[in-house]
Motif scaffolding. Structure first.
Motif, short mmCIF file in Angstrom:
data_model
loop_
_atom_site.label_atom_id
_atom_site.label_comp_id
_atom_site.label_asym_id
_atom_site.label_seq_id
_atom_site.Cartn_x
_atom_site.Cartn_y
_atom_site.Cartn_z
N VAL A 79 19.96 -18.35 2.17
CA VAL A 79 19.09 -19.52 2.23
C VAL A 79 19.19 -20.21 0.88
O VAL A 79 19.34 -19.55 -0.15
N TYR A 80 19.15 -21.55 0.91
CA TYR A 80 19.37 -22.35 -0.28
C TYR A 80 18.22 -23.32 -0.51
O TYR A 80 17.52 -23.70 0.42
N LEU A 81 18.08 -23.72 -1.77
CA LEU A 81 17.14 -24.78 -2.11
C LEU A 81 17.85 -25.72 -3.06
O LEU A 81 18.09 -25.38 -4.22
N GLN A 82 18.23 -26.88 -2.55
CA GLN A 82 18.84 -27.92 -3.37
C GLN A 82 17.71 -28.73 -4.01
O GLN A 82 16.88 -29.29 -3.29
N MET A 83 17.71 -28.78 -5.32
CA MET A 83 16.64 -29.46 -6.05
C MET A 83 17.24 -30.61 -6.85
O MET A 83 18.04 -30.38 -7.76
N ASP A 84 16.88 -31.81 -6.49
CA ASP A 84 17.37 -33.01 -7.18
C ASP A 84 16.23 -33.72 -7.89
O ASP A 84 15.06 -33.50 -7.59
N THR A 85 16.60 -34.58 -8.81
CA THR A 85 15.61 -35.37 -9.58
C THR A 85 14.49 -34.46 -10.10
O THR A 85 13.30 -34.71 -9.88
N LEU A 86 14.89 -33.40 -10.76
CA LEU A 86 13.92 -32.43 -11.25
C LEU A 86 13.00 -33.04 -12.30
O LEU A 86 13.40 -33.90 -13.09
N LYS A 87 11.77 -32.55 -12.29
CA LYS A 87 10.74 -33.01 -13.22
C LYS A 87 10.24 -31.82 -14.04
O LYS A 87 10.31 -30.67 -13.57
N PRO A 88 9.69 -32.07 -15.22
CA PRO A 88 9.15 -30.95 -16.01
C PRO A 88 8.11 -30.13 -15.25
O PRO A 88 8.03 -28.91 -15.43
N GLU A 89 7.35 -30.78 -14.36
CA GLU A 89 6.33 -30.05 -13.60
C GLU A 89 6.93 -29.14 -12.52
O GLU A 89 6.20 -28.40 -11.87
N ASP A 90 8.23 -29.20 -12.32
CA ASP A 90 8.91 -28.27 -11.42
C ASP A 90 9.21 -26.94 -12.10
O ASP A 90 9.67 -26.00 -11.45
N THR A 91 8.97 -26.86 -13.40
CA THR A 91 9.21 -25.63 -14.13
C THR A 91 8.36 -24.50 -13.58
O THR A 91 7.13 -24.61 -13.48
N ALA A 92 9.02 -23.40 -13.20
CA ALA A 92 8.33 -22.27 -12.57
C ALA A 92 9.34 -21.17 -12.28
O ALA A 92 10.56 -21.38 -12.39
N ILE A 93 8.82 -20.02 -11.89
CA ILE A 93 9.67 -19.00 -11.28
C ILE A 93 9.70 -19.29 -9.79
O ILE A 93 8.65 -19.47 -9.17
N TYR A 94 10.90 -19.34 -9.24
CA TYR A 94 11.07 -19.65 -7.82
C TYR A 94 11.40 -18.36 -7.05
O TYR A 94 12.29 -17.61 -7.46
N TYR A 95 10.67 -18.16 -5.95
CA TYR A 95 10.80 -16.96 -5.14
C TYR A 95 11.28 -17.31 -3.73
O TYR A 95 10.80 -18.27 -3.13
N CYS A 96 12.15 -16.49 -3.23
CA CYS A 96 12.58 -16.53 -1.83
C CYS A 96 11.72 -15.52 -1.06
O CYS A 96 11.39 -14.45 -1.60
N ALA A 97 11.36 -15.87 0.18
CA ALA A 97 10.53 -14.98 0.97
C ALA A 97 10.96 -15.01 2.43
O ALA A 97 11.45 -16.04 2.92
N SER A 98 10.74 -13.90 3.12
CA SER A 98 11.04 -13.84 4.55
C SER A 98 9.77 -13.46 5.32
O SER A 98 8.86 -12.83 4.77
N ARG A 99 9.74 -13.87 6.58
CA ARG A 99 8.59 -13.52 7.39
C ARG A 99 9.05 -12.97 8.73
O ARG A 99 10.16 -13.23 9.16
N SER A 100 8.19 -12.24 9.41
CA SER A 100 8.52 -11.57 10.67
C SER A 100 8.22 -12.47 11.85
O SER A 100 7.57 -12.06 12.81
#
Length: 124
Positions: A79-100
Protein backbone atom coordinates in the motif's frame (compact mmCIF):
# COMPACT_ATOMS: atom_id res chain seq x y z
CA UNK A 1 1.83 -13.31 12.03
CA UNK A 2 0.92 -9.95 10.55
CA UNK A 3 3.77 -7.64 9.65
CA UNK A 4 3.49 -4.13 8.29
CA UNK A 5 6.69 -2.30 7.40
CA UNK A 6 6.66 1.31 6.28
CA UNK A 7 9.38 3.03 4.28
CA UNK A 8 9.95 6.19 2.27
CA UNK A 9 9.94 8.87 4.96
CA UNK A 10 12.50 11.63 5.15
CA UNK A 11 13.27 15.34 5.44
CA UNK A 12 12.00 17.48 2.57
CA UNK A 13 11.33 21.19 1.99
CA UNK A 14 7.79 22.55 1.84
CA UNK A 15 6.01 22.01 -1.51
CA UNK A 16 8.07 18.89 -2.17
CA UNK A 17 6.76 15.32 -2.53
CA UNK A 18 7.30 11.94 -0.87
CA UNK A 19 5.95 8.47 -1.53
CA UNK A 20 5.46 6.20 1.44
CA UNK A 21 5.29 2.45 1.02
CA UNK A 22 3.99 -0.27 3.31
CA UNK A 23 4.89 -3.91 2.81
CA UNK A 24 2.35 -6.32 4.30
CA UNK A 25 2.74 -10.00 5.13
CA UNK A 26 1.14 -12.71 7.24
CA UNK A 27 -2.43 -12.32 6.00
CA UNK A 28 -4.47 -12.38 2.78
CA UNK A 29 -3.76 -8.79 1.83
CA UNK A 30 -6.34 -8.54 -0.95
CA UNK A 31 -9.21 -9.32 1.46
CA UNK A 32 -8.78 -6.33 3.75
CA UNK A 33 -8.88 -2.57 3.81
CA UNK A 34 -5.75 -0.60 4.68
CA UNK A 35 -5.13 2.83 6.13
CA UNK A 36 -2.51 5.49 6.76
CA UNK A 37 -2.42 7.47 9.99
CA UNK A 38 0.00 10.02 11.42
CA UNK A 39 1.06 11.31 14.78
CA UNK A 40 2.74 14.67 15.29
CA UNK A 41 4.74 15.47 18.45
CA UNK A 42 2.42 16.07 21.40
CA UNK A 43 -0.69 15.06 19.44
CA UNK A 44 -2.83 11.97 19.09
CA UNK A 45 -2.75 9.60 16.16
CA UNK A 46 -4.97 10.91 13.36
CA UNK A 47 -6.51 9.46 10.21
CA UNK A 48 -4.95 10.33 6.86
CA UNK A 49 -6.35 7.96 4.23
CA UNK A 50 -7.97 4.58 3.76
CA UNK A 51 -8.48 2.22 0.82
CA UNK A 52 -10.84 -0.73 0.54
CA UNK A 53 -9.76 -4.24 -0.32
CA UNK A 54 -10.02 -3.93 -4.11
CA UNK A 55 -8.76 -0.36 -4.28
CA UNK A 56 -11.98 1.14 -5.63
CA UNK A 57 -13.10 3.02 -2.53
CA UNK A 58 -10.90 5.71 -1.01
CA UNK A 59 -11.27 8.02 1.98
CA UNK A 60 -9.18 11.03 2.98
CA UNK A 61 -9.00 13.46 5.82
CA UNK A 62 -9.94 16.95 4.65
CA UNK A 63 -6.46 18.24 5.51
CA UNK A 64 -4.85 16.07 2.80
CA UNK A 65 -7.55 15.94 0.11
CA UNK A 66 -6.17 16.96 -3.25
CA UNK A 67 -2.56 16.59 -2.06
CA UNK A 68 -2.24 12.96 -0.95
CA UNK A 69 -3.23 9.79 -2.82
CA UNK A 70 -3.52 6.30 -1.38
CA UNK A 71 -3.17 3.24 -3.61
CA UNK A 72 -2.47 -0.47 -3.34
CA UNK A 73 -0.98 -3.31 -5.33
CA UNK A 74 -2.64 -6.54 -4.22
CA UNK A 75 -0.27 -8.67 -6.28
CA UNK A 76 2.66 -7.28 -4.28
CA UNK A 77 0.86 -6.85 -0.92
CA UNK A 78 1.83 -3.20 -0.90
CA UNK A 79 0.00 0.00 0.00
CA UNK A 80 1.30 3.45 -0.91
CA UNK A 81 0.76 7.05 0.08
CA UNK A 82 1.79 9.62 -2.50
CA UNK A 83 2.20 12.96 -0.75
CA UNK A 84 2.46 16.10 -2.87
CA UNK A 85 2.66 19.79 -2.00
CA UNK A 86 3.85 18.92 1.49
CA UNK A 87 3.43 21.46 4.26
CA UNK A 88 5.29 21.84 7.57
CA UNK A 89 2.10 20.78 9.37
CA UNK A 90 2.36 17.39 7.64
CA UNK A 91 5.40 16.65 9.80
CA UNK A 92 4.65 13.49 11.78
CA UNK A 93 5.35 9.80 12.12
CA UNK A 94 3.26 8.03 9.49
CA UNK A 95 1.81 4.60 10.25
CA UNK A 96 0.36 1.93 7.99
CA UNK A 97 -2.52 -0.09 9.43
CA UNK A 98 -4.69 -3.04 8.44
CA UNK A 99 -8.17 -3.98 9.49
CA UNK A 100 -10.20 -7.22 9.48
CA UNK A 101 -12.76 -5.90 7.02
CA UNK A 102 -12.73 -5.02 3.31
CA UNK A 103 -14.40 -1.65 3.94
CA UNK A 104 -12.66 1.69 4.44
CA UNK A 105 -12.67 3.20 7.93
CA UNK A 106 -11.39 6.40 9.56
CA UNK A 107 -11.25 5.47 13.24
CA UNK A 108 -8.00 4.19 14.73
CA UNK A 109 -10.06 1.68 16.73
CA UNK A 110 -11.21 0.09 13.46
CA UNK A 111 -7.70 -1.12 12.68
CA UNK A 112 -6.13 -4.23 14.14
CA UNK A 113 -2.48 -4.16 13.14
CA UNK A 114 0.04 -1.35 12.87
CA UNK A 115 3.50 -0.83 11.46
CA UNK A 116 6.36 0.77 13.33
CA UNK A 117 6.03 4.08 11.50
CA UNK A 118 8.23 6.23 9.29
CA UNK A 119 9.20 9.82 10.06
CA UNK A 120 8.22 12.58 7.66
CA UNK A 121 9.65 16.03 8.32
CA UNK A 122 8.74 19.02 6.16
CA UNK A 123 10.85 22.12 6.57
CA UNK A 124 9.50 25.62 5.95
Amino acid sequence: QVHLVESGGGLVPAEDSLRLSCAASGFTFSDYAMGWFRQAPGKGREFVASINSNGERLAYDDSVKGRFAISRDNAKSMVYLQMDTLKPEDTAIYYCASRSSPVVAVATSAYDYWGQGTQVTVSS
